[in-house]
Design a protein around this motif. Structure first.
Motif, short mmCIF file in Angstrom:
data_model
loop_
_atom_site.label_atom_id
_atom_site.label_comp_id
_atom_site.label_asym_id
_atom_site.label_seq_id
_atom_site.Cartn_x
_atom_site.Cartn_y
_atom_site.Cartn_z
N UNK A 16 0.83 -1.20 0.00
CA UNK A 16 0.00 0.00 0.00
C UNK A 16 0.87 1.26 0.00
N UNK A 17 1.92 1.25 0.82
CA UNK A 17 2.81 2.41 0.89
C UNK A 17 3.52 2.65 -0.44
N UNK A 18 3.93 1.58 -1.10
CA UNK A 18 4.59 1.71 -2.40
C UNK A 18 3.61 2.22 -3.46
N UNK A 19 2.37 1.74 -3.38
CA UNK A 19 1.36 2.13 -4.37
C UNK A 19 1.02 3.61 -4.28
N UNK A 20 0.85 4.15 -3.05
CA UNK A 20 0.36 5.50 -2.88
C UNK A 20 1.44 6.52 -2.52
N UNK A 21 2.69 6.07 -2.40
CA UNK A 21 3.80 7.00 -2.29
C UNK A 21 4.14 7.45 -0.88
N UNK A 22 5.11 8.37 -0.77
CA UNK A 22 5.70 8.75 0.52
C UNK A 22 4.76 9.48 1.46
N UNK A 23 3.64 9.97 0.98
CA UNK A 23 2.69 10.64 1.87
C UNK A 23 1.74 9.67 2.57
N UNK A 24 1.86 8.39 2.24
CA UNK A 24 0.97 7.38 2.79
C UNK A 24 1.70 6.56 3.86
N UNK A 25 1.33 6.76 5.10
CA UNK A 25 1.90 5.99 6.21
C UNK A 25 0.99 4.80 6.51
N UNK A 26 1.61 3.63 6.66
CA UNK A 26 0.86 2.43 7.02
C UNK A 26 1.48 1.85 8.29
N UNK A 27 0.63 1.61 9.29
CA UNK A 27 1.12 1.19 10.60
C UNK A 27 0.44 -0.11 11.02
N UNK A 28 1.23 -1.03 11.59
CA UNK A 28 0.69 -2.27 12.14
C UNK A 28 0.96 -2.28 13.64
N UNK A 29 -0.11 -2.38 14.42
CA UNK A 29 -0.01 -2.48 15.88
C UNK A 29 -0.27 -3.91 16.31
N UNK A 30 0.54 -4.42 17.22
CA UNK A 30 0.34 -5.74 17.82
C UNK A 30 -0.27 -5.54 19.20
N UNK A 31 -1.51 -6.02 19.37
CA UNK A 31 -2.20 -5.86 20.65
C UNK A 31 -2.14 -7.12 21.51
N UNK A 32 -1.61 -8.19 20.95
CA UNK A 32 -1.61 -9.46 21.67
C UNK A 32 -0.79 -9.40 22.95
N UNK A 33 0.25 -8.58 22.97
CA UNK A 33 1.12 -8.50 24.14
C UNK A 33 0.54 -7.62 25.24
N UNK A 34 -0.57 -6.90 24.91
CA UNK A 34 -1.21 -5.98 25.86
C UNK A 34 -0.24 -4.91 26.37
N UNK A 35 0.73 -4.56 25.55
CA UNK A 35 1.69 -3.52 25.93
C UNK A 35 1.61 -2.38 24.92
N UNK A 36 0.71 -1.41 25.14
CA UNK A 36 0.51 -0.35 24.16
C UNK A 36 1.73 0.55 23.98
N UNK A 37 2.63 0.54 24.94
CA UNK A 37 3.78 1.45 24.84
C UNK A 37 4.75 1.04 23.75
N UNK A 38 4.66 -0.20 23.31
CA UNK A 38 5.53 -0.67 22.21
C UNK A 38 4.69 -1.42 21.18
N UNK A 39 3.52 -0.89 20.88
CA UNK A 39 2.56 -1.63 20.05
C UNK A 39 2.93 -1.65 18.56
N UNK A 40 3.66 -0.66 18.08
CA UNK A 40 3.96 -0.61 16.65
C UNK A 40 5.04 -1.64 16.31
N UNK A 41 4.65 -2.62 15.50
CA UNK A 41 5.59 -3.67 15.10
C UNK A 41 6.03 -3.50 13.64
#
Length: 215
Positions: A16-41
């Motif tokens: 998705x980021x490659x398709x829509x270019x540098x203005x498109x941020x894509x983020x994946x959060x992992x909630x399984x660890x229940x640790x929101x302070x380091x959720x971005x994987x």
């Protein structure tokens, strides 16, 4: 989050980021660890929000974790704002396990700051003094122009020719006369044929329309 799910999310984020270019941020959060302070994987084009892998939390992550098993609804196409003032068009999609519990978040944030500025500039440039229902058509030749004027006269009356009475046709003829349609060669013949009237009736309607306009 299972390794297979994470791998798919990483692949999708990169695509998705490659398709829509540098203005498109894509983020994946992992909630399984229940640790929101380091959720971005995983994050693509993190410069948009200034974040990176291992960062957190965000309000959407806290929202997902706040009620334990309860999963908020996905939020699509809403506005957010980065710390440095960028306006982002965002979508937040919750990833769920077989039991419906939130195990991750797939988020897209598109920087539309420049587009909003351009939109305002374009509004000022395209604004007209008088409101128009639709742009005026530019005809390629006088035959097309006459056809367009006849169509406009019908739209002005608001009913097809088959349902027009005398007053309707006079109104249409008045419009054609006012717009200079009868300056076009052989326009009278075409108008008579279109409205199902004789040439004598056409002249009569023109005179009647002129008289009505002079009152």
């Amino acid at each position: 989050m299972q390794a297979s799910n994470l791998e798919f999310c990483l692949q999708l984020a990169k695509g998705i980021a490659r398709q829509f270019g540098p203005n498109c941020e894509v983020v994946v959060h992992d909630l399984a660890s229940n640790d929101p302070e380091t959720s971005i994987v995983a994050i693509e084009n993190g410069h948009v929000s200034g974040r990176r892998v291992g960062d957190g939390p965000s309000h959407v992550v806290l929202e997902a974790l706040r009620d334990g098993g309860a999963v908020p609804e996905d939020r699509l196409s809403y506005l957010t704002k980065s710390e440095d003032g960028k306006i982002l068009k965002s979508s937040t999609i919750y990833l769920r396990d077989d039991d419906g519990k939130a195990i991750g978040i797939f988020a897209i944030n598109y920087d539309i700051t420049l587009m909003l500025a351009m939109e305002e500039a374009l509004k000022g440039f395209t604004a007209t003094e008088l409101p128009q229902a639709e742009p005026e058509h530019i005809s390629r030749n006088v035959a097309d122009l006459l056809d367009e004027l006849i169509e406009q006269s019908v739209r002005l009356v608001g009913k097809p020719v088959a349902l027009m009475n005398k007053e309707d046709k006079v109104k249409a003829i008045q419009f054609l006369n006012d717009t200079g349609a009868f300056l076009i060669t052989k326009s009278g013949y075409k108008v008579c044929k279109y409205f199902g009237i004789s040439k004598y009736t056409l002249y009569s309607y023109i005179d009647e329309a002129k008289s009505a306009g002079e009152k």
